[in-house]
Design an enzyme around this catalytic site. Structure first.
Site, PDB file in Angstrom:
ATOM      1  N   GLY A  52      52.627  29.593  34.911  1.00 17.09           N
ATOM      2  CA  GLY A  52      51.234  29.204  34.660  1.00 17.09           C
ATOM      3  C   GLY A  52      50.974  29.278  33.171  1.00 17.09           C
ATOM      4  O   GLY A  52      50.142  30.052  32.706  1.00 17.09           O
ATOM      5  N   GLY A  87      45.243  27.823  28.215  1.00 11.46           N
ATOM      6  CA  GLY A  87      44.447  29.038  28.386  1.00 11.46           C
ATOM      7  C   GLY A  87      45.246  30.314  28.186  1.00 11.46           C
ATOM      8  O   GLY A  87      46.026  30.440  27.241  1.00 11.46           O
ATOM      9  N   GLY A 147      47.719  31.559  29.800  1.00 11.66           N
ATOM     10  CA  GLY A 147      49.174  31.413  29.871  1.00 11.66           C
ATOM     11  C   GLY A 147      49.744  30.970  28.533  1.00 11.66           C
ATOM     12  O   GLY A 147      50.761  31.511  28.066  1.00 11.66           O
ATOM     13  N   TYR A 188      39.970  34.449  47.058  1.00 10.81           N
ATOM     14  CA  TYR A 188      40.516  34.620  45.695  1.00 10.81           C
ATOM     15  C   TYR A 188      40.432  36.096  45.292  1.00 10.81           C
ATOM     16  O   TYR A 188      41.406  36.681  44.817  1.00 10.81           O
ATOM     17  CB  TYR A 188      39.739  33.738  44.712  1.00 10.81           C
ATOM     18  CG  TYR A 188      39.995  34.074  43.261  1.00 10.81           C
ATOM     19  CD1 TYR A 188      41.156  33.629  42.623  1.00 10.81           C
ATOM     20  CD2 TYR A 188      39.094  34.854  42.530  1.00 10.81           C
ATOM     21  CE1 TYR A 188      41.396  33.957  41.289  1.00 10.81           C
ATOM     22  CE2 TYR A 188      39.331  35.180  41.204  1.00 10.81           C
ATOM     23  CZ  TYR A 188      40.483  34.726  40.594  1.00 10.81           C
ATOM     24  OH  TYR A 188      40.732  35.046  39.277  1.00 10.81           O
ATOM     25  N   LYS A 246      43.411  38.825  44.379  1.00 14.61           N
ATOM     26  CA  LYS A 246      43.534  39.557  43.113  1.00 14.61           C
ATOM     27  C   LYS A 246      43.641  41.060  43.377  1.00 14.61           C
ATOM     28  O   LYS A 246      44.304  41.783  42.639  1.00 14.61           O
ATOM     29  CB  LYS A 246      42.353  39.220  42.201  1.00 14.61           C
ATOM     30  CG  LYS A 246      42.388  37.782  41.702  1.00 14.61           C
ATOM     31  CD  LYS A 246      43.540  37.576  40.739  1.00 14.61           C
ATOM     32  CE  LYS A 246      44.107  36.207  40.692  1.00 14.61           C
ATOM     33  NZ  LYS A 246      45.191  36.019  39.735  1.00 14.61           N
TER      34      LYS A 246
END
Ligand SMILES: NC(=O)c1ccc[n+]([C@@H]2O[C@H](COP(=O)([O-])OP(=O)(O)OC[C@H]3O[C@@H](n4cnc5c(N)ncnc54)[C@H](OP(=O)(O)O)[C@@H]3O)[C@@H](O)[C@H]2O)c1
Length: 198
Positions: free
Chosen positions: A23, A27, A29, A163, A167
């Site tokens: 990823g 941004g 990554g 989501y 996480k």
């Protein structure tokens, strides 16, 4: 003989010579990629958009003396990720799993396919990639794994329920393997929030 150590060299010795960023095309990554490039760590950059990865490769190799390999795949398909990552000959000292899928919608409205994709991108692939890369790190007795969690993982929240739960998985999983792997020289970190400068 006098041996000179610097924080940069120590970092590269422990977490280099190669790092995987899953990823990485933009941004956070891409910011991780630059931060590692500054430390002289060679990079395997993974994302779907090859054009973005190629742009990043040009910028980083212009600015830093490092090698970069690109892998353009969808991380929702772990078997595909496994095929590419297990073929790498590079000595991988660090895995940063940054990719995430985070559709915003009420649970009643979200499609099953999207729920499944959250599990694949945010849970299955980071879990299985951690397993894959840690095997070699255990042999070399050093390395690191960074999994992206989120403050959202600390509580249930409407519209991002799955989501947020994914996480929470990353934070709890990272803490567990941190305990196990630190004895073998492997550091594990879950990142809960992001500061401007990495
Ligand atoms: N942004 C925030 O405020 C925030 C706060 C707390 C935690 N986080 C966590 O930090 C991480 C990065 O956040 P972000 O908002 O920058 O994420 P993002 O925009 O969704 O994705 C970041 C990177 O992941 C790649 N990616 C996404 N899905 C992929 C897939 N299926 N296969 C391959 N690559 C994929 C994207 O590239 P391609 O599109 O080219 O594939 C991009 O390079 C996430 O894990 C997120 O949960 C973010």
């Amino acid at each position: 003989m006098i041996r000179l150590f610097s924080p940069m060299n120590d970092f590269k010795l422990k977490y280099g010579p190669w790092a995987i960023i899953a990823g990485a095309s933009e941004g956070l990554g891409a910011a991780f990629a630059e931060s590692l490039a500054k430390r002289g760590v060679n990079l395997v950059l993974i994302a779907r958009r090859l054009d973005k990865l190629e742009e990043l490769k040009i910028t980083l190799t212009d600015d830093y003396q490092i090698e970069i390999k690109l892998i353009s795949i969808d991380l929702s398909d772990f078997q595909l990720a496994r095929q590419f990552v297990s073929k790498l000959d590079e000595d991988i000292g660090l895995l940063i799993y940054n990719a995430a899928y985070s559709p915003i919608s009420y649970f009643k409205d979200i499609e099953e396919e999207d729920l499944s994709k959250i599990v694949d991108v945010n849970i299955k692939t980071p879990l299985m990639l951690s397993k894959l890369v840690s095997k070699k790190m255990l042999d070399r007795g050093k390395g690191g794994i960074v999994l992206m969690s989120s403050l959202a993982g600390n509580q249930g929240s409407p519209k991002i329920a799955t989501y947020a739960a994914s996480k929470a998985f990353n934070a709890v999983f990272a803490e567990g393997i941190w305990h196990e792997l630190k004895k073998q020289g492997i550091d594990v970190l879950a990142s809960l929030y992001v500061v401007k400068q990495i």
